[in-house]
Design an enzyme around this catalytic site. Structure first.
Site, PDB file in Angstrom:
ATOM      1  N   CYS A   2       0.771  -1.206  -0.144  1.00  0.00           N
ATOM      2  CA  CYS A   2      -0.023   0.243  -0.168  1.00  0.00           C
ATOM      3  C   CYS A   2       0.597   1.216   0.095  1.00  0.00           C
ATOM      4  O   CYS A   2       1.378   1.264   0.933  1.00  0.00           O
ATOM      5  CB  CYS A   2      -0.947   0.079   1.068  1.00  0.00           C
ATOM      6  N   ARG A  28       3.781   0.098  -4.772  1.00  0.00           N
ATOM      7  CA  ARG A  28       3.429  -0.636  -3.607  1.00  0.00           C
ATOM      8  C   ARG A  28       2.362  -1.331  -3.080  1.00  0.00           C
ATOM      9  O   ARG A  28       1.957  -1.592  -2.617  1.00  0.00           O
ATOM     10  CB  ARG A  28       3.776   0.778  -2.649  1.00  0.00           C
ATOM     11  N   TRP A  73      -2.517  -3.042  -1.276  1.00  0.00           N
ATOM     12  CA  TRP A  73      -1.808  -4.328  -1.492  1.00  0.00           C
ATOM     13  C   TRP A  73      -3.142  -4.991  -0.883  1.00  0.00           C
ATOM     14  O   TRP A  73      -2.461  -4.305   1.052  1.00  0.00           O
ATOM     15  CB  TRP A  73      -0.530  -4.845  -1.055  1.00  0.00           C
ATOM     16  N   GLU A 462      18.733 -17.172  -6.329  1.00  0.00           N
ATOM     17  CA  GLU A 462      18.008 -15.901  -6.582  1.00  0.00           C
ATOM     18  C   GLU A 462      17.184 -16.338  -8.286  1.00  0.00           C
ATOM     19  O   GLU A 462      15.727 -15.699  -8.391  1.00  0.00           O
ATOM     20  CB  GLU A 462      18.572 -14.668  -6.815  1.00  0.00           C
ATOM     21  N   LYS A 585       6.261  -4.059  -3.636  1.00  0.00           N
ATOM     22  CA  LYS A 585       7.387  -4.063  -4.122  1.00  0.00           C
ATOM     23  C   LYS A 585       8.071  -3.584  -2.249  1.00  0.00           C
ATOM     24  O   LYS A 585       9.156  -4.090  -2.184  1.00  0.00           O
ATOM     25  CB  LYS A 585       7.928  -2.657  -4.049  1.00  0.00           C
TER      26      LYS A 585
END
Ligand code: AGP
Length: 590
Positions: A2, A28, A73, A462, A585
């Site tokens: 958010c 976000r 989010w 990764e 993110k």
């Protein structure tokens, strides 16, 4: 997790700026979005499920010198119009980033008093509480409501009876930026408008009264407190996509520069004397982080073990905080976090700090929460990373951690080595044909497995995270030696195994793994810096021979190669690599 923004202007339309700010904050969260503007004592609100762009054309009709906005989010309640923020009640409109842990209890209490709720969110209780406590003084009502909340929250509050915004910060990030035309409340510094020249970072528990003329900070009891205003400087890295089709590919191309800037930042900004004492004095090193940051720690474990000869362990922060080991002042805890706001990482290292350990933060975001927890900060100088998938910041983390590990040896050679590693990345990025070929195979495989030994294993893990995150292809990363202990059962002609082989000492054993997979009709792609390995395997696998690089620095090149593969797979499958579904993110909730 958010994004919130609030704009208060002496002149001009704040609503227009809030909309632009939401577009910048979309990394976000992008499940739903909304905004409220205060115009002539009346609050007008627009909110929609989906991306910020869905607010148009209604958002264009909002006017006023004060406005707030939110990009979500979802944590509680599905992403739809009703659950979108702002939430409104009486004279108030509220945007919230965080989680209200006691919302059920508060909802029950407010419902008993006659309040009704429209959404399934935890956040709606905030505006209902403020409305409940409002007796003509909005600041007091917000303070009383905030005192009842448990969890984490950054709030932007509009009240129809007064100009300006009331902001509250507790555990979730928030900054207040200033320019000549008023003030801006925002979740992150990089998402502030370009006009902002200075910022105040509130402390946990602070309440701020933001008007176009002044910003006053109070503690939770409404006693005024002083918060330092610091200048911010324009990014060295340009914002915007710079002609690239996505942020992800732009940011992959900024990796070489990130290595150079991180070296520069290390020598300019780090208290090297104190950091050397920390590293040399450590009898044990604990590296912690989440996701990609944790994976950078996996690679750095080899650096610290080999270069410093000290016991080093790597822990997932969300696990570490629930099983903290015994620490002493000789325990060095290294928190790796791009955003510096990841709740699990902050909580884990805060607990270890309280128990007596020394904490060093490796972060891409100055002024972030982690910089206030750590005893020392080692900056990753990647510039703003907009794509949800971490790319250049991972490479910067590797560089920063490598420099730290070399503190016990020779920093000058470390800088030279990193310059070579950066050049290797530059060389690699000149041709993307190999990445395309492997991406085509990934896109048509039922599962993609990444294998390696030692540092190559860290890269494999990764690479797997990157691929699954942006392409949604099922993937796993594991040590090549484990193949025969289970994963081999999954290998068939529809799977692809990507084997990373950059350490000559371990190459033979990895070649054995390749043979075992091929014998089970599995497809194989090999990523290697070693010409003899490429020659040996080229008949049976798709081989990508990377620019030559020492084994210890090979992750810089091999990881970027596999970032490219993930990016190209996502594009082939029609995904949006910058905004993968369900993700955000910075993960500021636990
Ligand atoms: C990386 O591609 C992911 N988006 C994610 O795993 C990320 O690395 C993780 O959430 C940690 O974030 P941080 O570095 O900001 O703490």
């Amino acid at each position: 997790m958010c994004g919130i923004i609030g704009v208060v202007r002496k002149s001009g339309n704040a609503a227009e700026e809030v909309f632009q700010g939401l577009l910048r904050l979309e990394y976000r969260g992008y499940d739903s979005a909304g905004m409220s503007a205060l115009d002539g004592g009346k609050i007008c609100t627009v909110k929609r499920g989906g991306r910020v762009s869905n607010l148009m054309p209604e958002a264009e009709r909002l006017k006023g010198s004060t406005a707030i906005g939110h990009t979500r989010w979802a944590t509680h309640g599905e992403p739809n119009d009703t659950n979108a923020h702002p939430h409104c009640s009486g004279k108030f409109s509220v945007v919230h980033n965080g989680i209200i842990e006691n919302y059920r209890q508060l909802k029950e209490e407010l419902s008993d008093g006659g309040a009704t709720f429209a959404s399934d969110t935890d956040s709606e209780v905030i505006v209902k509480l403020i409305d409940f406590y409002y007796k003509g003084d909005a600041l007091k009502a917000v303070a009383r409501a905030a005192a009842r909340l448990q969890g984490s929250f950054a709030l932007g509050v509009l009240c129809a009876d007064r100009e300006g915004i009331i902001a509250v910060k507790y555990k979730s990030p928030a900054v207040v930026g200033f320019d000549g035309n008023g003030a801006v409340l925002c979740s992150d510094i990089p998402a502030l408008p370009a006009s902002v020249t200075s910022v105040c970072v509130p402390e946990d528990g602070d309440i701020a009264e933001i008007t176009a003329e002044t910003v006053t900070f109070y503690d939770s009891k409404l006693t005024p407190v002083n918060r330092v205003r610091r200048p911010i400087f324009p990014e060295q890295f340009t914002l915007g996509q710079g002609g690239y089709p996505h942020y992800m590919i732009k940011e992959i191309h900024e990796a070489e520069r990130t290595v150079a800037e991180t070296c520069g930042g290390f020598f300019r900004n780090v208290d090297v004397k104190r950091l050397t004492e920390y590293v040399r004095g450590a009898d044990r090193i604990i590296i912690t982080g989440c996701g990609t940051a944790y994976n950078a720690g996996l690679a750095a474990k080899s650096y610290f073990t080999e270069k410093c000869g000290v016991f080093c362990q790597v822990e997932i922060a969300s696990e570490l905080r629930y099983s903290p080991p015994k620490v002493t002042p000789a325990t060095l805890v290294i928190a790796v976090t791009q955003s510096g706001e990841t709740a699990d990482t902050i909580e884990a290292v805060s607990a270890l700090k309280r128990a007596g350990a020394r904490v060093v933060a490796v972060t891409n975001c100055g002024y972030s929460q982690i910089t206030r927890v750590a005893h020392l900060v080692v900056p990753v100088c990647a510039g703003a990373e907009v794509c949800v998938a971490a790319t250049k910041s991972y490479i910067g983390q590797l560089a920063a951690l490598y420099l730290m590990a070399k503190l016990t040896e020779d920093l000058f050679t470390a800088q030279e080595e990193l310059t070579l590693a950066g050049a290797g990345i530059g060389e690699l990025l000149k041709s993307e044909a190999n990445a395309e070929e492997i991406a085509r195979q990934c896109a048509k495989s039922s599962a993609v497995f990444f294998l390696g030994r030692g540092l190559d294993y860290a890269v494999a893990v990764e690479a797997s995270l990157k691929l699954k995150e942006v392409s949604y292809v099922f993937s796993d990363g594991y040590p090549a030696g484990e193949l025969k202990h289970g994963t081999l059962a999954l290998i068939d002609e529809n799977t692809l195994s990507v084997v990373v082989i950059c350490n000559p000492a371990l190459a033979e054993k990895c070649c054995n793994a390749v043979s075992q997979i091929i014998s089970r009709r599995g497809k194989v792609a090999v990523i290697t810096c070693l010409a003899d390995v490429a020659e040996k395997l080229k008949a049976s696998a798709a081989v990508w021979l990377l620019p030559q690089c020492s084994a210890v620095l090979s992750p810089f090149v091999s990881a970027v190669a596999l970032q490219l593969v993930a990016y190209k797979t996502a594009v082939l499958l029609g995904r949006d690599p910058d905004k993968p579904r369900n993700l955000a993110k910075s993960v500021t909730v636990e």
